[in-house]
Structure formats: structure tokens, C-alpha cells
Design a protein around this motif. Structure first.
Motif, PDB file in Angstrom:
ATOM      1  N   ASN A   2      -8.497  -6.315   6.240  1.00 28.41           N
ATOM      2  CA  ASN A   2      -7.085  -5.840   5.958  1.00 28.41           C
ATOM      3  C   ASN A   2      -7.261  -4.638   4.845  1.00 28.41           C
ATOM      4  N   THR A   3      -6.876  -3.308   5.387  1.00 24.88           N
ATOM      5  CA  THR A   3      -7.147  -2.104   4.703  1.00 24.88           C
ATOM      6  C   THR A   3      -6.411  -1.857   3.503  1.00 24.88           C
ATOM      7  N   GLU A   4      -5.294  -2.804   3.099  1.00 23.09           N
ATOM      8  CA  GLU A   4      -4.532  -2.711   2.257  1.00 23.09           C
ATOM      9  C   GLU A   4      -5.309  -3.371   1.042  1.00 23.09           C
ATOM     10  N   ASP A   5      -5.801  -4.602   1.429  1.00 20.29           N
ATOM     11  CA  ASP A   5      -6.511  -5.284   0.431  1.00 20.29           C
ATOM     12  C   ASP A   5      -7.792  -4.579  -0.030  1.00 20.29           C
ATOM     13  N   PHE A   6      -8.362  -3.782   0.634  1.00 20.38           N
ATOM     14  CA  PHE A   6      -9.387  -3.200   0.695  1.00 20.38           C
ATOM     15  C   PHE A   6      -9.128  -2.009  -0.568  1.00 20.38           C
ATOM     16  N   GLN A   7      -7.990  -1.412  -0.327  1.00 15.81           N
ATOM     17  CA  GLN A   7      -7.725  -0.371  -1.141  1.00 15.81           C
ATOM     18  C   GLN A   7      -7.342  -0.939  -2.532  1.00 15.81           C
ATOM     19  N   PHE A   8      -6.614  -2.178  -2.591  1.00 15.81           N
ATOM     20  CA  PHE A   8      -6.281  -2.755  -4.019  1.00 15.81           C
ATOM     21  C   PHE A   8      -7.448  -3.178  -4.577  1.00 15.81           C
ATOM     22  N   PHE A   9      -8.544  -3.414  -3.833  1.00 13.12           N
ATOM     23  CA  PHE A   9      -9.920  -3.862  -4.641  1.00 13.12           C
ATOM     24  C   PHE A   9     -10.411  -2.685  -5.453  1.00 13.12           C
ATOM     25  N   GLN A  34      -4.451 -13.064  -4.799  1.00  9.55           N
ATOM     26  CA  GLN A  34      -4.626 -13.487  -3.536  1.00  9.55           C
ATOM     27  C   GLN A  34      -5.312 -12.394  -2.646  1.00  9.55           C
ATOM     28  N   LYS A  35      -4.706 -11.430  -2.896  1.00  5.52           N
ATOM     29  CA  LYS A  35      -5.276 -10.050  -2.136  1.00  5.52           C
ATOM     30  C   LYS A  35      -6.931  -9.880  -2.341  1.00  5.52           C
ATOM     31  N   GLU A  40     -12.505 -11.073  -0.231  1.00  8.90           N
ATOM     32  CA  GLU A  40     -13.700 -11.691  -0.607  1.00  8.90           C
ATOM     33  C   GLU A  40     -14.013 -12.871   0.605  1.00  8.90           C
ATOM     34  N   GLN A  41     -12.900 -13.677   1.098  1.00  6.84           N
ATOM     35  CA  GLN A  41     -13.223 -14.686   2.095  1.00  6.84           C
ATOM     36  C   GLN A  41     -13.562 -13.968   3.240  1.00  6.84           C
ATOM     37  N   ASN A  42     -12.763 -12.726   3.766  1.00 10.26           N
ATOM     38  CA  ASN A  42     -13.072 -12.105   4.765  1.00 10.26           C
ATOM     39  C   ASN A  42     -14.319 -11.444   4.995  1.00 10.26           C
ATOM     40  N   LEU A  43     -14.982 -11.069   3.875  1.00 12.50           N
ATOM     41  CA  LEU A  43     -16.337 -10.346   3.741  1.00 12.50           C
ATOM     42  C   LEU A  43     -17.369 -11.422   3.285  1.00 12.50           C
ATOM     43  N   GLN A  44     -17.004 -12.548   3.147  1.00 11.21           N
ATOM     44  CA  GLN A  44     -18.041 -13.552   2.528  1.00 11.21           C
ATOM     45  C   GLN A  44     -18.855 -13.076   1.514  1.00 11.21           C
TER      46      GLN A  44
END
Length: 298
Positions: A2-9, A34-35, A40-44
Motif C-alpha cells: 500500500n503506497t499510502e502506508d509507505f508514505q505514512f512510514f 495499524q498502517k 511491516e507485515q507486508n514487507l516482513q
């Protein structure tokens, strides 16, 4: 991913706080957490070490931030350019400029642009110090004067004329300087920037060349408006952009000093981070700024 999650990171890493990033994005802290957990779960990968007091990037998080920031910006901008070249602007446009210029000159420009694009959110940072655009997540900044060498891209918008001035009460007490050498003997009002104190002024001498003059500061502040208020109070001679003190000069509250030796002309620039692709909202605003200032210079 999710690009939005990455931007939030990236925003969390820049601010060093989940709660600050959540507030900035108008999210609850639980949704913000949660984001990050989902990313982190998607990237492991674990991206942050979390304690009750600190949020620290892991080595993997540092690597992802370093190499991923430019990638995600380019991807999002490419996506915007491909999917909405003619659609209404949306999202958030983040702009930074000095407090004085922002309130005195820039607000009408932003207001006109905002009314043309009602779906676009605008965040305006008013700050007399030059902030780090990338770290603060800014799309664009307006800066005045001689630009320092940097990786930022600069687009000239307008000439910026300056002059020296003082209050009638100061001039009555200390007299009018007649030459640049006289200026060194006067009380001057200085502005403090992140790069240091502006105790050198650049003026045109009798030969028509720009001369650097060292001045003595008896009052200094990090605020451009603070410099103006000090001048109005009779604390000394100040160095101003004309747009800042034009009303004071017209009313007689301030008087031009050394009119035969003008301050070196500078310029007003739009600066933005170096990117392969510029988001449509930024490009449209840049185009609007260029047109706005060109009309007022012509």
C-alpha cells in the motif's frame, strides 16, 4: 504494498513520532499504528524499535527510508500524471514561506489558487527560518534573496527591490548617514537566520558597484516583522524589501536612508526538491505563481 502506508512510514520517520504523524494526517493514533504494522507485515520487516519514550528506525528501516523516499515520490507523481492530467486537483499541497512575506504578500496568491481548486487542501507553513523541505514533507517553498547552493530546484518568480530606512525619531537623534562609511557608525537592526547574523549589507557605492558593508547591530531578531517593529520604535536603521515597508514609507512612519546608494536587488524564488517527476498539483501551482508575478512585473 500500500503506497499510502509507505508514505505514512516516511512521515513518521521524518517527525520521529507516530502521534505527530497521525495528527498531521488527521488520523487516530490507533489507525496510524495499524498502517505501520500492516506495512511491516507486508514487507516482513521490523522498521522501528518502539519504546514508551522513543521511536527508533531499525537498520532495515533506515535503508528503506534512504532508498524508498525518491522511489515512492516518483511513483505517486507518475500515477497522478497518468490518471488525472485534466482532472480537478486534490490531495494536499504543502508550502513554506517566511511569516512576513506569507502574511503580507503571499496569502492573496494562495487564496486565489485555492478558490480555483476547491478539492485541493493547502497547508501553509509560515517560518522565518529556512526549513528542510524534504524532512518536513513540503512540496514547495518561497524564498527571497541570494540562494545558497543546494540540491533544491529554484525557479525565479520576481525581482525583489530593497532599501534602508529608519524612523524620523531615530534620524532626529542620530542624524542621516551621507555615505556608506557613515553607515558603519550608526545603530543598525539585524536579522538572525539559520546561517548566522546578517551583519553585512550589500549596497551600491558611488562607482555603481556593489559594496559589502559591515554594520553594528544594537538590536537583532529572527523575525522580519520584528525588524520592522524595531525600526518603527526608533531603534535603528533597517534593511527591508520594499513590499514590507511601502505603507510605512508612504505614511512617513519610516524614511528612506541613503537613497543614492540602493541595496543590492535580490529575487523571489520558488524552490522544490529535486525530483524526476513533479506532481500535477505542484506544477500547476508553479505555473500559477509564474503568471501571477509576471503580470505584476510587466
Amino acid at each position: 504494498m500500500n503506497t499510502e502506508d509507505f508514505q505514512f512510514f516516511i512521515r513518521v520517520a521524518d517527525l520521529g513520532s507516530i502521534s505527530k504523524a497521525a495528527q498531521d494526517a488527521n488520523l487516530s493514533v490507533s489507525v496510524a499504528s495499524q498502517k505501520l504494522q500492516r506495512l511491516e507485515q507486508n514487507l516482513q520487516l521490523r522498521l522501528f524499535h518502539r519504546t514508551t519514550r522513543k521511536l527508533i528506525l531499525t537498520e532495515e528501516g533506515k535503508t528503506l527510508l534512504e532508498h524508498g523516499r525518491g522511489w515512492i515520490n516518483d511513483f505517486v507523481h507518475l500515477q497522478e500524471a497518468l490518471t488525472s492530467p485534466n482532472q480537478a486537483l486534490s490531495g494536499t499541497l504543502r508550502i513554506s514561506t517566511s511569516t512576513t512575506f506569507g502574511t503580507k504578500v503571499f496569502m492573496p496568491v494562495i487564496a486565489e489558487f485555492a478558490l480555483l481548486h476547491p478539492e485541493l487542501k493547502i497547508h501553509l507553513d509560515l517560518n522565518d527560518q529556512n526549513i528542510d523541505l524534504i524532512q518536513q514533507g513540503m512540496d514547495l517553498a518561497i524564498r527571497i534573496g541570494q540562494l545558497k547552493s543546494s540540491s533544491l530546484i529554484a525557479k525565479r518568480l520576481s525581482t525583489n527591490h530593497r532599501l534602508l530606512c529608519a524612523s524620523p525619531s531615530y534620524l532626529e537623534k542620530y542624524g542621516q548617514p551621507q555615505t556608506l562609511a557613515d553607515l558603519k557608525l550608526h545603530r543598525c537592526i539585524l536579522q538572525q537566520h539559520g546561517q548566522g547574523l546578517t551583519d553585512h549589507w550589500y549596497l551600491v557605492n558611488a562607482e555603481g558597484k556593489v559594496e559589502q558593508v559591515h554594520v553594528e547591530g544594537y538590536f537583532a531578531t529572527n523575525s522580519g516583522e520584528g525588524v520592522r517593529q524595531a525600526a518603527l520604535a526608533g531603534l535603528g536603521i533597517s534593511n527591508h524589501s520594499i513590499w514590507h515597508v511601502s505603507e510605512d514609507l508612504a505614511s512617513g512612519k519610516l524614511v528612506q536612508v541613503l537613497p543614492d546608494h540602493p541595496v543590492e536587488t535580490t529575487a523571489i524564488y520558488a524552490v522544490f526538491p529535486h525530483r524526476e517527476l513533479i506532481a500535477p498539483k505542484v506544477q500547476r501551482f508553479l505555473d500559477y505563481l509564474v503568471d501571477y508575478f509576471q503580470q505584476r512585473e510587466s
